[in-house]
Scaffold this motif. Structure first.
Motif, mmCIF file in Angstrom:
data_model
loop_
_atom_site.group_PDB
_atom_site.id
_atom_site.type_symbol
_atom_site.label_atom_id
_atom_site.label_comp_id
_atom_site.label_asym_id
_atom_site.label_seq_id
_atom_site.Cartn_x
_atom_site.Cartn_y
_atom_site.Cartn_z
ATOM 1 N N LEU A 107 0.841 -1.196 0.000
ATOM 2 C CA LEU A 107 0.000 0.000 0.000
ATOM 3 C C LEU A 107 0.879 1.249 0.000
ATOM 4 O O LEU A 107 1.776 1.385 0.826
ATOM 5 C CB LEU A 107 -0.896 -0.015 1.241
ATOM 6 C CG LEU A 107 -2.085 0.923 1.216
ATOM 7 C CD1 LEU A 107 -3.209 0.326 2.061
ATOM 8 C CD2 LEU A 107 -1.747 2.300 1.714
ATOM 9 N N THR A 108 0.626 2.146 -0.947
ATOM 10 C CA THR A 108 1.421 3.375 -1.022
ATOM 11 C C THR A 108 0.558 4.591 -0.714
ATOM 12 O O THR A 108 -0.626 4.640 -1.067
ATOM 13 C CB THR A 108 2.059 3.564 -2.413
ATOM 14 O OG1 THR A 108 1.022 3.635 -3.387
ATOM 15 C CG2 THR A 108 3.001 2.439 -2.755
ATOM 16 N N VAL A 109 1.174 5.558 -0.037
ATOM 17 C CA VAL A 109 0.542 6.843 0.246
ATOM 18 C C VAL A 109 1.509 7.906 -0.254
ATOM 19 O O VAL A 109 2.637 7.999 0.235
ATOM 20 C CB VAL A 109 0.257 7.042 1.756
ATOM 21 C CG1 VAL A 109 -0.413 8.390 1.993
ATOM 22 C CG2 VAL A 109 -0.592 5.903 2.306
ATOM 23 N N GLU A 110 1.083 8.668 -1.238
ATOM 24 C CA GLU A 110 1.916 9.722 -1.821
ATOM 25 C C GLU A 110 1.292 11.066 -1.498
ATOM 26 O O GLU A 110 0.103 11.288 -1.741
ATOM 27 C CB GLU A 110 2.008 9.546 -3.335
ATOM 28 C CG GLU A 110 2.776 10.648 -4.012
ATOM 29 C CD GLU A 110 2.762 10.531 -5.530
ATOM 30 O OE1 GLU A 110 3.540 11.260 -6.158
ATOM 31 O OE2 GLU A 110 1.978 9.747 -6.078
ATOM 32 N N PHE A 111 2.100 11.977 -0.966
ATOM 33 C CA PHE A 111 1.618 13.315 -0.641
ATOM 34 C C PHE A 111 1.946 14.276 -1.775
ATOM 35 O O PHE A 111 3.069 14.290 -2.272
ATOM 36 C CB PHE A 111 2.257 13.809 0.661
ATOM 37 C CG PHE A 111 1.766 13.055 1.850
ATOM 38 C CD1 PHE A 111 0.652 13.485 2.548
ATOM 39 C CD2 PHE A 111 2.380 11.887 2.246
ATOM 40 C CE1 PHE A 111 0.172 12.772 3.624
ATOM 41 C CE2 PHE A 111 1.915 11.163 3.328
ATOM 42 C CZ PHE A 111 0.807 11.607 4.019
ATOM 43 N N VAL A 112 0.950 15.042 -2.169
ATOM 44 C CA VAL A 112 1.118 16.032 -3.220
ATOM 45 C C VAL A 112 0.793 17.382 -2.610
ATOM 46 O O VAL A 112 -0.347 17.633 -2.200
ATOM 47 C CB VAL A 112 0.187 15.734 -4.424
ATOM 48 C CG1 VAL A 112 0.324 16.806 -5.475
ATOM 49 C CG2 VAL A 112 0.472 14.354 -4.991
ATOM 50 N N GLY A 113 1.808 18.239 -2.508
ATOM 51 C CA GLY A 113 1.631 19.551 -1.900
ATOM 52 C C GLY A 113 1.157 20.570 -2.911
ATOM 53 O O GLY A 113 1.715 20.691 -3.997
ATOM 54 N N THR A 114 0.122 21.312 -2.537
ATOM 55 C CA THR A 114 -0.429 22.348 -3.399
ATOM 56 C C THR A 114 -0.095 23.718 -2.820
ATOM 57 O O THR A 114 -0.468 24.015 -1.679
ATOM 58 C CB THR A 114 -1.958 22.199 -3.519
ATOM 59 O OG1 THR A 114 -2.256 20.889 -4.001
ATOM 60 C CG2 THR A 114 -2.534 23.238 -4.462
#
Length: 128
Positions: A107-114
């Motif tokens: 399971l992967t969790v990728e954070f994308v900062g806006t």
């Protein structure tokens, strides 16, 4: 606003949508506080078999993949590493609680900062 897009096999998702949405929202609230419940967005994207590939081949039983949209400013906070770690752990546990332990390892969790000023809601740019 915390925004989670979860890609998962349709066969794993079917009938578990409400539990996943509830658990993922609860995971966000556990880190941010109750104020975040009303603005947490969870999108579940079910993929049919054969439409998820790993290593150039269709994957038989891929673990879910989560893209977690977050304000870029969250990464410059003094407690950013702790927040990210708590979110990764909470989101992972929330999904495993519904889909089972077999999905944990991949399971992967990728954070994308806006950045501020790069999101619009209702036709208006959000600057804060």
């Amino acid at each position: 606003m915390p925004h989670l897009s979860v890609h998962v096999l349709e066969s794993d998702l079917a009938g578990r949508e409400t539990a996943l949405i509830r658990n993922l929202t609860d995971a966000v609230v556990a880190v941010y506080g109750e104020w975040a419940r009303s603005i947490a967005v969870v999108q579940l994207i079910g993929l049919p078999p054969g439409r998820w590939g790993i290593g150039g081949n269709p994957a038989e039983a891929p673990s879910p993949s989560v893209t977690f949209g977050i304000r870029e400013a969250a990464f410059s906070r003094p407690d950013a590493d702790e927040i990210v770690a708590r979110l990764v752990s909470g989101v992972t546990d929330a999904i495993v609680d519904v889909l089972g332990e077999r999905v944990r390892a991949g399971l992967t969790v990728e954070f994308v900062g806006t950045p501020a000023g790069r999101t619009g809601i209702g036709g208006v740019v959000v600057t804060s």
